[in-house]
Enzyme design. Sequence first.
Site, short mmCIF file in Angstrom:
data_model
loop_
_atom_site.label_atom_id
_atom_site.label_comp_id
_atom_site.label_asym_id
_atom_site.label_seq_id
_atom_site.Cartn_x
_atom_site.Cartn_y
_atom_site.Cartn_z
CB ALA A 188 -13.45 -0.88 11.25
CD GLU A 191 -33.22 7.73 14.71
OE1 GLU A 191 -33.85 8.78 14.85
OE2 GLU A 191 -33.71 6.70 14.21
CG ASP A 208 1.91 -2.52 8.48
OD1 ASP A 208 1.33 -1.42 8.59
OD2 ASP A 208 1.30 -3.61 8.38
CE1 TYR A 216 -7.13 -5.81 11.42
CE2 TYR A 216 -5.59 -5.08 13.09
CZ TYR A 216 -5.89 -5.31 11.77
OH TYR A 216 -4.96 -5.06 10.80
CB THR A 244 -0.05 -7.01 3.98
OG1 THR A 244 1.34 -7.30 4.11
CG2 THR A 244 -0.84 -7.79 5.01
CB CYS A 245 -3.78 -3.83 2.12
SG CYS A 245 -5.45 -3.25 1.89
CG HIS A 269 -36.78 8.11 12.59
ND1 HIS A 269 -36.33 7.42 13.69
CD2 HIS A 269 -38.06 7.72 12.38
CE1 HIS A 269 -37.32 6.65 14.14
NE2 HIS A 269 -38.36 6.81 13.36
NE ARG A 317 -0.28 -11.53 25.72
CZ ARG A 317 0.84 -10.92 25.51
NH1 ARG A 317 1.96 -11.44 25.92
NH2 ARG A 317 0.88 -9.77 24.90
CB SER A 348 -0.88 0.03 1.25
OG SER A 348 -1.62 -1.15 1.35
CE LYS A 399 -10.54 -7.34 7.44
NZ LYS A 399 -9.88 -6.36 8.30
N GLY A 430 -6.29 -11.97 20.67
CA GLY A 430 -7.46 -11.19 21.10
C GLY A 430 -7.56 -9.88 20.36
CB CYS A 473 -7.76 -4.65 4.09
SG CYS A 473 -6.18 -3.93 4.52
#
Length: 462
Positions: free
Chosen positions: A344, A444, A306, A180, A42-43, A439, A201, A15, A51, A178, A48
């Site tokens: 995210a 909202e 990275d 993302y 990688t991306c 709405h 862990r 990237s 995935k 644990g 990304c």
Amino acid sequence: MADFDVDLFVIGGGSGGVRAARIAAGHGARVMVAEEYRMGGTCVIRGCVPKKLFVMGSHVSREIEDAAGFGWNIPTASFDWPTLIANKDKEIARLEAAYTANVEKSGARIVKTRAVLEDAHSVRLLATGEMVRARYILIATGGAPNHGAMIPGIEHVISSNEVFHLPELPRRIVIQGGGYIALEFACIFAGFGSDVTVIYRGDNILRGFDDDVRDHVRAEMEKDGISVLTGCTVTKVDRHRDEYTTHLSNGSSVASDKVMFAIGRHPSVANLGLEKAGVAINPRSGGIAVDHSSRSSVENIYAIGDVTHRYNLTPVAIREGHAFADSVFGHRKVQVDHSNIPTAVFSQPEVGMVGLTEAQAREQFSRVDIYKTTFRPIKSTMSGRDTRVLMKLVVDGSSDCVLGCHIVGDNAAEIIQAVAIAIKMKATKADFDATLALHPTAAEELVTMRTPTARHVREAAE
Ligand SMILES: Cc1cc2nc3c(=O)[nH]c(=O)nc-3n(C[C@H](O)[C@H](O)[C@H](O)COP(=O)(O)OP(=O)(O)OC[C@H]3O[C@@H](n4cnc5c(N)ncnc54)[C@H](O)[C@@H]3O)c2cc1C
């Protein structure tokens, strides 16, 4: 300058490297890019993009389950993993070709080889042995999965590199980690119907995220049938034909068809010739040490993305690569602002966050107001799915500035991208309140939370 074969040699066609090469070539520089594996990095190749395609594929089972409440009668659906893999591979090949074409169109030259530094201005192409002299060198070699300690049976463990090429869907999978990547794959496999066990862990998943988000995501994953075991690690993996037994530090064990580790990534700095060129490593992060303009300890050598181990995200690598090329070849000094980077987790449900967590805000500000709500999304009232959305705003009680926004629920990432603009512009809670609701949406709630759910005031030190 005649002394040099190129103005810029970029090591790594991911990237960051691709963006830097294209922009520098656009500024008139003679650019060469070396890539040892596949253009896109990688991306595009094993991060990304594939995935997200898996995430989308795994959501379909939930859509089918939810459909019944809306009156749909769907005959038993079946899923074919090899079709998913083949179609994903086709799309990745298309993207790789597009990346290659775009770099070539910009005028930069791609060389498909591993490249290493010989000195501050010389790069060796390992495929041919050729030496290239460059005025500037950009190191954009990214990172790679970390397997941690060499426990017995580590050779049976796969990483996020291999997971995209499994010949069949594992019926049962154990995932250690644990963060993302671990959680995204846990939810992907759960969506495809696998039995999933997550081993971590620490005392809770998603370290670094807001504590409410961490609790909420864990509870939702457990409701979805994922077993989350915290406070333990994998000590050994045994193989008996096609079955693996994962032994844990708490004395228990889990049987599965695959074992994956996603316990972190390390910057790709090994065997690059950094010492020969005098490029220093940051002893704390293990990445290449750089200043605010991504310049390394050597004046004409820069590093981005990275490999610097700052914020390991694609848009950051791209922004750093662009800023480098503009600053060095476009005569326009640009510094990347690393504050308020939206992030995210494409788990199920999804997480979107930008800015400070409640704990960070309380450390940095003397008055912090929290606005928080959890609710059942409108779709669940018909689908019957047992899920809740979390929305949380962290506000500086003195200036009214919104410091952070945290969402767990459908489309959280899409929502947070827009909220990030407001937070970057230093929007106040009053600005959020003045914005009319749209709405009926989940988002909202962000403009209708009137009363703080918590108010933290730190007494001034005497
Ligand atoms: C499973 C997974 C999911 C991810 N999901 C997201 C996401 O949803 N959103 C997000 O923003 N980020 C995500 N990331 C992170 C993102 O992929 C990286 O932050 C981004 O790719 C970094 O770009 P880069 O240019 O620094 O390095 P890379 O994209 O890793 O590119 C480095 C390139 O350099 C090449 N290379 C290395 N050494 C040499 C050498 N000596 N000579 C020649 N070539 C070399 C490598 O082959 C590679 O192609 C994810 C990562 C993974 C692993």
